[in-house]
Enzyme design. Sequence first.
Site, short mmCIF file in Angstrom:
data_model
loop_
_atom_site.label_atom_id
_atom_site.label_comp_id
_atom_site.label_asym_id
_atom_site.label_seq_id
_atom_site.Cartn_x
_atom_site.Cartn_y
_atom_site.Cartn_z
N HIS A 1 -10.78 0.23 -5.14
CA HIS A 1 -11.59 0.83 -4.07
C HIS A 1 -11.35 2.32 -3.92
O HIS A 1 -11.98 2.95 -3.06
CB HIS A 1 -11.29 0.10 -2.76
N ASP A 2 -10.46 2.88 -4.71
CA ASP A 2 -10.18 4.32 -4.62
C ASP A 2 -10.73 5.10 -5.81
O ASP A 2 -10.56 6.32 -5.88
CB ASP A 2 -8.66 4.56 -4.54
N ASP B 1 0.83 -1.21 0.00
CA ASP B 1 0.00 0.00 0.00
C ASP B 1 0.87 1.27 0.00
O ASP B 1 1.90 1.32 0.68
CB ASP B 1 -0.86 -0.05 1.28
C1 NOJ Z 1 -3.97 3.66 -0.22
C2 NOJ Z 1 -5.29 2.97 -0.23
O1 NOJ Z 1 -5.52 2.38 -1.49
C3 NOJ Z 1 -6.37 3.98 0.09
O2 NOJ Z 1 -7.64 3.38 0.10
C4 NOJ Z 1 -6.08 4.61 1.43
O3 NOJ Z 1 -7.05 5.59 1.73
C5 NOJ Z 1 -4.70 5.23 1.42
N1 NOJ Z 1 -3.75 4.23 1.08
C6 NOJ Z 1 -4.36 5.87 2.75
O4 NOJ Z 1 -4.57 4.98 3.80
#
Ligand code: NOJ
Length: 540
Positions: A338-339, A205
């Site tokens: 999911h983003d 991540d």
């Molecule tokens: C990356 C993740 O994909 C995202 O969903 C998250 O909000 C950020 N990291 C920060 O935690």
Amino acid sequence: MFDAPGQLWWQHAVIYQVYPRSFQDTNNDGIGDLNGVLQRLDYLSETLGVDAIWLSPFYPSPDADFGYDITDFKAVDPRLGTLETFDALLSEIHARRMKLIIDLIVTYTSDQHPWFVEARRSRQSAKRDWYMWASPKQSGAPPNNWQSAFGGSGWELDATTGQYYYHSFTKHQPDLNWRNPEVREAMLDVARFWLARGVDGFRIDAAHWILKDPDLRDNPPNTAPRSPVARALGEYDSQLHLYDKGHSDCHEVFRAYRQLIDSYSTADQPRFAVGEIHIFDWQEWVKFYGERLDELHMPYNFGLVGAAWQPEVVRGVVEGMERALPAGAWGNYVLGNHDEPRLASRLGAEQARLATLLLLTLRGTPTLYYGDEIGMLNGEFTPDQIRDPWGKNNPLFGRDPARTPMQWDASPNGGFCAEGVAAWLPANPDYATRNVEAQLADPRSMLNFTRHLLRLRQNSRTLQQGAYRTLEGAPQGCYAYYRTTAGERLVVALNFNGREQVLPLPSGGRVLISTHMDRGGRTERELRLRAHEGCLIALG
Ligand code: NOJ
């Protein structure tokens, strides 16, 4: 399934991202859980037919950023299960000859993690240096101009100790100080813990945020003309992010991760790491493979996610990656996660099929996002239903719309949770008609199209490993390419617009699949593509 010699599983696999809290709830708390994923494995392995699962965070979390703010890296959130449930899930995945990669969060912890609780106790705390602390400027202002990606200063003043700590994302996610050797050891140990449990790899991540400028220099202003979306990012996009992420020292960290991962790899179980790298300059992007291909197995390629949906732009992304890949490196593509807003909402239902044909026929590992196989659309929310911290700061960037419960059937809550249980995010009301059960019964549904395509890819050495070459001379609005091996020539032909187009082919061929799911058989040298149609053709 075809198992090519010399091809590692992650090179020929199709990865499917499960966002566990939205997949299947089995304990009636409205939050999906690991047991729910376990119950749906037959769907993933048999019905759909994917090869690997990327499981988004399932660790204990106060949910400031829904699982990405973690209080214990070596445990399962009790709402989602236990370590025993995790082990059972992993062994069932392996029993189905599938692989599991898990989200490895490396850049920050929760502010409630015992390490941070200890660190903020006093400036003399043994854990103080595990995080990024800096004193205020004379004026009391934050140490520099770095911003949180979710809006506002990245620095939060800790009243007890009179210093600021840095957070790249929410203030509840203090960034770790990766220059401290104890942090490095503790974090590598987290990876060891899960590798020893048997996971096949990681999605790392926020990978390139891991190390910043040690001198904490101010970011310079961004003077380039900005798109309306970038302008909406406000202060964050008014800076060039030279110093607050991506420091070149991070490559050394990825080499350490790679060595660790390789030390757990065997001929029977090669392990793997893909990094979340939001870099769109190909020369910078490829650096994450490592100069000797000794860093990440793959940096995620987000080129198609933000691309304007036009054939020449999409072609540019594909050719850009193909050209940039160093010898021996393996590429990949993503259409959603999911983003990001839902694929079918971004492109419309017809073009979402075209995009899926593209994703599953390009050279490189594809990752599918849960629900895109049935064309799930962005959820809509009233202000009090918004959960995402980014969405609360800036509704334009809210990510809840892409995180609504998986739509399994027409029963209450779409089959995600029992009747009368309030799902953590409300199911999109269209679940009554758009769901897995209904689409299985419709031979031309998005789901059956995706299933069919997955089988074609799984049984085709050419689609999995074959060379890529653009087919020149496609009519306006179209993009076409070859995938070839010594014995086979495939063509993928995509019509991005609403008018019929005729694509000259080098020879006649056989239509293996059309996005419209209504044609097969021979085609002559002139391929007639209907509005929004894409076809996969075996020449000859
Ligand atoms: C990356 C993740 O994909 C995202 O969903 C998250 O909000 C950020 N990291 C920060 O935690």
